[in-house]
Design a protein around this motif. Sequence first.
Motif, PDB file in Angstrom:
ATOM      1  N   THR A  49       0.981  -1.075  -0.135  1.00  9.37           N
ATOM      2  CA  THR A  49      -0.135  -0.008  -0.120  1.00  9.37           C
ATOM      3  C   THR A  49       0.920   1.151  -0.070  1.00  9.37           C
ATOM      4  N   TRP A  53      -4.515  12.153  -0.439  1.00  6.47           N
ATOM      5  CA  TRP A  53      -3.548  12.067  -1.512  1.00  6.47           C
ATOM      6  C   TRP A  53      -4.383  11.448  -2.570  1.00  6.47           C
ATOM      7  N   PRO A  54      -3.633  11.910  -3.888  1.00  6.01           N
ATOM      8  CA  PRO A  54      -4.300  11.554  -5.070  1.00  6.01           C
ATOM      9  C   PRO A  54      -3.787  10.169  -5.433  1.00  6.01           C
ATOM     10  N   THR A  55      -4.886   9.134  -5.172  1.00  4.63           N
ATOM     11  CA  THR A  55      -4.010   7.854  -5.238  1.00  4.63           C
ATOM     12  C   THR A  55      -3.858   7.449  -6.836  1.00  4.63           C
ATOM     13  N   LYS A  56      -4.390   7.783  -7.632  1.00  8.01           N
ATOM     14  CA  LYS A  56      -4.306   7.742  -9.132  1.00  8.01           C
ATOM     15  C   LYS A  56      -2.726   7.808  -9.597  1.00  8.01           C
ATOM     16  N   THR A  57      -2.350   9.433  -9.113  1.00  4.54           N
ATOM     17  CA  THR A  57      -1.308  10.000  -9.562  1.00  4.54           C
ATOM     18  C   THR A  57      -0.128   9.266  -8.800  1.00  4.54           C
ATOM     19  N   ALA A  91       0.082   6.246  -7.922  1.00  3.85           N
ATOM     20  CA  ALA A  91       0.292   4.882  -8.505  1.00  3.85           C
ATOM     21  C   ALA A  91       1.097   5.195  -9.593  1.00  3.85           C
ATOM     22  N   LYS A  92       0.783   6.305 -10.652  1.00  7.97           N
ATOM     23  CA  LYS A  92       1.766   6.492 -11.849  1.00  7.97           C
ATOM     24  C   LYS A  92       3.155   6.734 -11.331  1.00  7.97           C
ATOM     25  N   ASP A 150       4.827   5.777  -8.790  1.00  8.97           N
ATOM     26  CA  ASP A 150       5.347   4.738  -8.114  1.00  8.97           C
ATOM     27  C   ASP A 150       5.916   3.737  -9.025  1.00  8.97           C
ATOM     28  N   GLN A 151       5.000   3.668 -10.055  1.00  7.16           N
ATOM     29  CA  GLN A 151       5.607   2.774 -11.132  1.00  7.16           C
ATOM     30  C   GLN A 151       6.630   3.543 -12.157  1.00  7.16           C
TER      31      GLN A 151
END
Length: 212
Positions: free
Chosen positions: A139, A150-154, A156-157, A159-160
């Motif tokens: 997580t 926190w903006p979770t989608k941003t 995730a990007k 993080d990748q």
Amino acid sequence: MWASWNWLGVACWTLVVIILVFVVHNIRQRRLKMLVTQRRRFSWPNFLLDMLLIVIVAAGFGGMIYATFLHSDTVTDKSAIQLEYRYRALVLQTRDGQGYFVRVHNGSGHNPIQTYTYWTQGAKYQINSPEATISTGKTIVPAEAAAYPWPTKTLAKVDQSTRSAFVATVKATYKNTPFNGLGMHAGRPASYHELIRLPSDVFVYIDNPATK
């Protein structure tokens, strides 16, 4: 930063101080007049007027003290708080043959505070543990930092793209609104937090490990 609506707070504080001075002077003058002209130390009309003026002063000071010192908005209140996010990739460091992204120094005392040191491209940063959270699990946002939106989608990007090696910061600022100005908070920082994302605990170097 001094925002325009903060002058409302300055004006209101000035007004309540002027009212206080007027009330003290008015009460004193009426009591002296009553003693001189009526030879009395107490009268119900004077007493009730004194109480009314005292209540007005107390309400004025109470309201301004609440707005200036006691009132606080949550970071999720979009009407009062503006959020700003920033993302920076971490740069790997080496020490004693170990590669790491974050260097941790344990404090001392009854409530020890850790100091986190990390590097980004061309810069070195330090922050204390109450204002930062290290994330190494699946997580991205652990429970310690979940109070911030926190903006979770941003995340995730990022993080990748950084292979789970980055720092995300959220800065909350009071908006320039009349109520924030009343408490002289407009334009000023409300909160700040850093989320230090690492691939695993292996990339944490501890200067002075605690021993039992």
